[in-house]
Design a protein around this motif. Structure first.
Motif, short mmCIF file in Angstrom:
data_model
loop_
_atom_site.label_atom_id
_atom_site.label_comp_id
_atom_site.label_asym_id
_atom_site.label_seq_id
_atom_site.Cartn_x
_atom_site.Cartn_y
_atom_site.Cartn_z
N ASP A 32 0.97 -1.11 0.13
CA ASP A 32 0.20 0.07 -0.01
C ASP A 32 0.95 1.23 -0.10
OD1 ASP A 32 -2.06 1.66 0.09
OD2 ASP A 32 -2.47 1.23 2.36
N ALA A 33 1.03 1.91 -0.92
CA ALA A 33 2.09 2.92 -1.44
C ALA A 33 1.42 4.25 -1.40
CB ALA A 33 2.88 2.70 -2.60
N SER A 34 1.92 5.21 -0.87
CA SER A 34 1.52 6.55 -0.97
C SER A 34 2.54 7.45 -0.16
CB SER A 34 -0.03 6.83 -0.46
OG SER A 34 0.27 6.62 1.12
N PRO A 35 2.44 8.69 -0.39
CA PRO A 35 1.76 9.17 -1.67
C PRO A 35 2.75 9.29 -2.79
CG PRO A 35 3.09 11.06 -0.42
CD PRO A 35 3.28 9.81 0.31
N PHE A 36 2.11 9.31 -3.92
CA PHE A 36 2.88 9.17 -5.12
C PHE A 36 2.04 10.15 -6.19
CE2 PHE A 36 0.37 5.40 -5.43
CZ PHE A 36 -0.39 5.52 -6.65
N THR A 37 2.83 10.54 -7.34
CA THR A 37 2.51 11.30 -8.31
C THR A 37 2.54 10.67 -9.53
OG1 THR A 37 3.27 13.31 -7.24
CG2 THR A 37 2.55 13.61 -9.45
N VAL A 38 1.47 10.86 -10.40
CA VAL A 38 1.40 10.05 -11.61
C VAL A 38 1.59 11.17 -12.58
CG1 VAL A 38 0.08 8.72 -13.39
CG2 VAL A 38 -0.26 8.24 -10.86
N PRO A 39 2.73 11.03 -13.50
CA PRO A 39 2.74 12.04 -14.37
C PRO A 39 1.53 12.35 -15.39
CG PRO A 39 4.59 10.63 -14.53
CD PRO A 39 3.48 9.88 -13.63
N ASP A 40 1.51 13.35 -15.96
CA ASP A 40 0.18 13.70 -16.76
C ASP A 40 0.47 12.95 -18.02
OD1 ASP A 40 -0.99 15.59 -15.10
OD2 ASP A 40 -0.14 17.51 -16.36
N GLY A 41 -0.65 12.36 -18.75
CA GLY A 41 -0.54 11.40 -19.89
C GLY A 41 0.00 10.03 -19.63
N ALA A 42 0.39 9.64 -18.41
CA ALA A 42 1.27 8.46 -18.28
C ALA A 42 0.71 7.15 -18.83
CB ALA A 42 1.34 8.16 -16.74
N SER A 43 1.47 6.55 -19.12
CA SER A 43 1.32 5.05 -19.65
C SER A 43 1.54 4.02 -18.43
CB SER A 43 1.64 4.72 -20.99
OG SER A 43 3.00 4.68 -20.98
N ARG A 62 17.13 6.74 -12.45
CA ARG A 62 15.73 7.02 -11.69
C ARG A 62 14.56 6.94 -12.90
NH1 ARG A 62 18.33 12.58 -12.07
NH2 ARG A 62 18.26 12.34 -10.06
N HIS A 63 13.60 6.89 -12.58
CA HIS A 63 12.29 6.74 -13.35
C HIS A 63 11.36 7.97 -13.45
CE1 HIS A 63 13.33 2.34 -13.73
NE2 HIS A 63 13.48 2.28 -12.35
N PRO A 64 10.74 8.30 -14.56
CA PRO A 64 10.06 9.45 -14.51
C PRO A 64 8.85 9.52 -13.86
CG PRO A 64 9.68 8.10 -16.57
CD PRO A 64 10.79 7.47 -15.90
N GLY A 65 8.27 7.93 -13.52
CA GLY A 65 6.94 8.04 -12.72
C GLY A 65 7.32 6.95 -11.61
N PRO A 66 6.21 6.63 -10.83
CA PRO A 66 6.46 5.72 -9.72
C PRO A 66 6.52 4.27 -10.29
CG PRO A 66 4.11 6.50 -9.93
CD PRO A 66 4.94 7.24 -10.64
N ALA A 67 7.09 3.44 -9.81
CA ALA A 67 7.18 2.14 -10.05
C ALA A 67 6.92 1.10 -8.84
CB ALA A 67 8.83 1.70 -10.41
N PHE A 68 6.15 0.04 -8.97
CA PHE A 68 5.69 -0.89 -8.13
C PHE A 68 6.29 -2.37 -8.48
CE2 PHE A 68 3.01 2.59 -8.50
CZ PHE A 68 2.73 3.02 -7.41
N ALA A 124 6.09 8.67 -17.97
CA ALA A 124 5.80 9.89 -18.62
C ALA A 124 5.73 9.84 -19.97
CB ALA A 124 6.59 10.95 -18.16
N PRO A 125 4.73 10.45 -20.91
CA PRO A 125 4.96 10.38 -22.46
C PRO A 125 6.31 10.90 -22.88
CG PRO A 125 3.10 11.64 -21.60
CD PRO A 125 3.70 11.17 -20.32
N GLY A 126 6.94 10.17 -23.92
CA GLY A 126 8.06 10.87 -24.37
C GLY A 126 9.38 10.77 -23.77
N LYS A 127 9.32 10.25 -22.59
CA LYS A 127 10.62 10.06 -21.62
C LYS A 127 10.92 8.54 -21.52
CE LYS A 127 10.05 14.26 -18.83
NZ LYS A 127 10.13 14.60 -17.65
N PRO A 128 12.19 8.26 -21.61
CA PRO A 128 12.60 6.79 -21.26
C PRO A 128 12.26 6.37 -20.08
CG PRO A 128 14.46 8.28 -21.21
CD PRO A 128 13.30 9.28 -21.76
N MET A 129 11.81 5.08 -19.66
CA MET A 129 11.47 4.41 -18.52
C MET A 129 12.66 4.59 -17.63
SD MET A 129 11.45 0.48 -18.57
CE MET A 129 12.99 -0.29 -18.62
#
Length: 151
Positions: A32-43, A62-68, A124-129
């Motif tokens: 149960d992870a929090s807080p985290f931010t999801v990049p706009d338009g994320a996949s 680093r990664h542009p968004g959260p990872a689980f 995040a869109p257009g960014k490497p993972m």
């Protein structure tokens, strides 16, 4: 932590009064992870990683968004900026917030067995993972790394 039947029914979309025939309510909360931010338009991307014995894994990155993640087999040596190094064994979970946080270690903690895990990343869109961190930035941010045990 075991999830209540009410929470499990809600998770399965069966409402407040229980499960439908053949559905299980034996659900165990793994993470149960929090807080985290999801990049706009994320996949979302789910990958499977397999390391041979002793594999050091990725260099600092680093990664542009959260990872689980979930460790299927073996043990992962895991270290995020500001947290001490730890080992996550099979059946264990991990997460990282992504963004500016450096992921220092993620290698196989076992010298005599392979390790396998799956991880879902919100990209995040257009960014490497995964983006490697250079030596200059590591030196600049060294004060943010948790103290390391001395041998």
């Amino acid at each position: 932590m075991t999830v209540s039947e009410n929470q499990a029914a809600h998770a399965h979309g069966t409402g407040q009064d229980g499960a439908q025939p053949g559905w299980t309510t034996a659900v165990t909360m793994l993470q149960d992870a929090s807080p985290f931010t999801v990049p706009d338009g994320a996949s979302a991307m789910t990958i499977s990683v397999e390391w041979e014995p002793g594999d050091p894994g990725s260099p600092p990155h680093r990664h542009p968004g959260p990872a689980f993640g979930y460790v299927i087999e073996g043990a992962v040596r895991f270290e995020l900026e500001g947290e001490p190094e730890r080992v996550i064994e099979a059946g264990g979970t991990f997460w990282e917030p992504g963004g500016d946080v450096i992921h220092y270690q993620d290698g196989n903690a076992l010298a005599d067995a392979r390790t396998r895990f799956v991880v879902t990343m919100l990209c995040a869109p257009g960014k490497p993972m995964l983006v490697l961190v250079d030596e200059a930035e590591l030196a600049e941010r060294a004060h943010l790394r948790a103290p390391r045990p001395t041998a």
